[in-house]
Scaffold this active site. Structure first.
Site, PDB file in Angstrom:
ATOM      1  N   LYS A  99       0.812  -1.216   0.000  1.00 54.97           N
ATOM      2  CA  LYS A  99       0.000   0.000   0.000  1.00 54.97           C
ATOM      3  C   LYS A  99       0.844   1.264   0.000  1.00 54.97           C
ATOM      4  O   LYS A  99       0.331   2.343  -0.233  1.00 54.97           O
ATOM      5  CB  LYS A  99      -0.982  -0.022   1.165  1.00 54.97           C
ATOM      6  CG  LYS A  99      -0.364   0.169   2.520  1.00 54.97           C
ATOM      7  CD  LYS A  99      -1.468   0.323   3.565  1.00 54.97           C
ATOM      8  CE  LYS A  99      -0.859   0.602   4.921  1.00 54.97           C
ATOM      9  NZ  LYS A  99      -1.820   0.453   6.013  1.00 54.97           N
ATOM     10  N   ARG A 100       2.125   1.124   0.264  1.00 56.71           N
ATOM     11  CA  ARG A 100       3.010   2.288   0.157  1.00 56.71           C
ATOM     12  C   ARG A 100       3.117   2.745  -1.292  1.00 56.71           C
ATOM     13  O   ARG A 100       3.371   3.900  -1.568  1.00 56.71           O
ATOM     14  CB  ARG A 100       4.421   1.958   0.663  1.00 56.71           C
ATOM     15  CG  ARG A 100       4.470   1.518   2.090  1.00 56.71           C
ATOM     16  CD  ARG A 100       4.764   2.679   3.059  1.00 56.71           C
ATOM     17  NE  ARG A 100       4.324   2.334   4.386  1.00 56.71           N
ATOM     18  CZ  ARG A 100       3.188   2.773   4.948  1.00 56.71           C
ATOM     19  NH1 ARG A 100       2.393   3.614   4.311  1.00 56.71           N
ATOM     20  NH2 ARG A 100       2.836   2.389   6.148  1.00 56.71           N
TER      21      ARG A 100
END
Ligand code: GLU
Length: 481
Positions: A257-258
């Site tokens: 998700k980064r």
């Protein structure tokens, strides 16, 4: 055929966060294989990590898998003959099995304290040795160990991994994978609070639920030799192992998700059609043959075979997904597209969330749509809104604060207004920003405008997935990425 075992497969998510696209991807392959083989698809909730598991996350996962169209035959909500299907409700079962292994001499109670383990680790680090448990408690005579347990001494149960030899994992897609036993730590099976670890619970359940094929992501390969050892210790027949290639970010790293949205809800909220998301996830690990890229779930079920699984590192590419989605949308009739739009955000429920926020701001009905576009849009364009960066602040610093704000949002998934307000104010103070400055930056990032309905309420309506995405995109925009 009558004597052939019924195929039983499962997806076993841990409810520790948002419903992940990786879960949908693995669920898809399990589902398709089950349907192709006339078998059963099971959903099991692996919630033994008591600090990280939540019911909310479990519900979100169930909802997301249903949204995408993968119904399970057995699971925590629908029941089935091998339940319960939530591991936290099976704790007593795991305890019994852990002790069965102790009695067989294949596992042992370990009384090492956290301090001893920390010292051991430090010493191993210093000596540049492999880190791991040194099997000290394995040599305690069983009767003595039993007495110490009975006396209430704090302990875990560890698997007695053979010191020599190798463990072979036969993988359907990769052939025989070999692991040196000497490099495998004596795994903890039962923690000191009586809860099982992933390894024990996973293997016991796969056995008890009569799972015939374990289809899971490649990242579990390093756990599999431990599971093979467990099957051997119990004297149980192993399932077939099938490790699917991991989804990747465009830079080749494991999807995270980064780097891009990983929640199924994000793709729902930006209007990806569920069947297109399935088609796209199917392409990540499988090919229909030829250069055919578009197919339905039923077509995939009919054609399915593991021989057509491709092992390359599949890149989760939003452009490609949008292209596939566009192709599917073009095939809908206008009325079908209308139905999809209604199911998405053009419905009473969603409009009734938007309306109170702009009620006071529209004088004429024709102002409604222009006033509310950002509740319906995905990514916004920041090029013409210089107010994203407050006067006398620089872009880098602003990007940092946006990233910090993103972390605050991540940590408060319900977007609770009071909490966010306080955290954002604290964030501003910590960087010597006026709250007004930070709120303007956030407003522009989240709504694309300098004037908008109340920001925090708007974030709730936009939803956390798109809110997060915009904060990340605004920061990236400022960093020139
Ligand atoms: N609970 C694990 C997960 O979160 C299950 C892995 C497996 O399928 O064994 O994916």
């Amino acid at each position: 055929m009558a004597d052939q075992k019924e195929v039983r497969v499962r997806v076993a998510p841990s409810p520790t966060g948002d419903p992940h696209v990786g879960t949908a991807y693995i669920a898809l392959f399990n589902y398709v294989f089950a349907r192709h083989s006339g078998g059963k698809f099971i959903l099991r909730i692996e919630d033994t990590d008591r600090t990280r598991s939540t019911r909310e996350s479990e519900e979100a996962i169930l909802r997301a898998l249903r949204w995408i169209g993968l119904e399970w035959d057995e699971g925590p909500d629908v029941g089935g003959p091998y339940g319960p299907y939530r591991q936290s409700e099976r704790v007593e079962i795991y305890k019994e099995y852990a002790w069965e292994l102790v009695r067989k001499g294949r596992a042992y109670p370990c009384f090492c304290t956290a301090e001893r383990l920390a010292e051991l680790r430090a010493a191993q680090k210093q000596a540049k040795q492999d880190l791991g448990y040194d099997s000290l408690c394995r040599s305690i005579p069983p009767a003595e160990a039993e007495a110490r347990v009975k006396a209430g001494e704090c302990h875990v149960i560890r698997l007695a991994v053979p010191d020599e030899g190798e463990t072979i994992v036969p993988d359907r897609l990769r052939g025989e994978l070999r692991f040196q036993n000497a490099l495998i730590d004596d795994q903890i099976l039962l923690k000191s609070d009586g809860f099982p670890t992933y390894h024990l619970a996973n293997v016991a359940d796969d056995h008890l639920m009569k799972i015939t094929h374990v289809i899971r992501a490649e990242e579990w390969i390093s756990s599999t030799p431990k599971h093979v050892l467990l099957y051997d210790a119990f004297g149980w027949e192993m399932p077939e192992w099938i490790h699917m290639p991991l989804l990747r970010n465009p830079d080749g790293s494991k999807i995270s998700k980064r780097k891009q949205p990983v929640s199924i809800d994000y793709y729902r909220d930006i209007g990806i059609l569920p069947e297109v998301l399935l088609n796209f996830l199917a392409l990540m690990g499988w090919s229909m043959g030829g250069d055919r890229e578009r197919f339905t779930l039923d077509e995939m079920i009919a054609e399915f075979s593991f021989d057509k699984v491709t092992l390359g590192g599949p890149v989760f590419d939003l452009e490609k997904l949008s292209w596939l989605n566009g192709a599917a949308i073009r095939e809908l009739s206008p009325r079908e597209l209308l139905e999809r739009l209604k199911a998405w955000r053009l419905n009473d429920d969603f409009l009734l969330e938007v309306i109170p926020l702009v009620h006071e701001r529209v004088r004429r009905l024709d102002e409604f749509i222009p006033a509310t576009t950002f509740y319906f849009a995905g990514d916004l364009d920041y090029a013409n809104v210089p107010e994203l960066v407050p006067k006398n602040r620089d872009a880098r610093e602003t990007a940092k604060l946006l990233e910090a704000a993103l972390e605050i949002v991540d940590a408060n998934p319900n977007l609770d207004k009071e909490i966010l307000e306080t955290r954002f104010r604290d964030l501003a103070a910590a960087h010597d920003w006026k709250p007004r400055e930070l709120f303007m930056t956030l407003r522009v990032a989240v709504t694309g405008r300098t004037v908008s309905p109340p920001l925090l309420e708007s974030m709730q309506v936009i939803g956390r997935e798109i809110t997060r995405r915009r904060l990340r995109q605004a920061a990236a925009f400022l960093k020139g990425a």
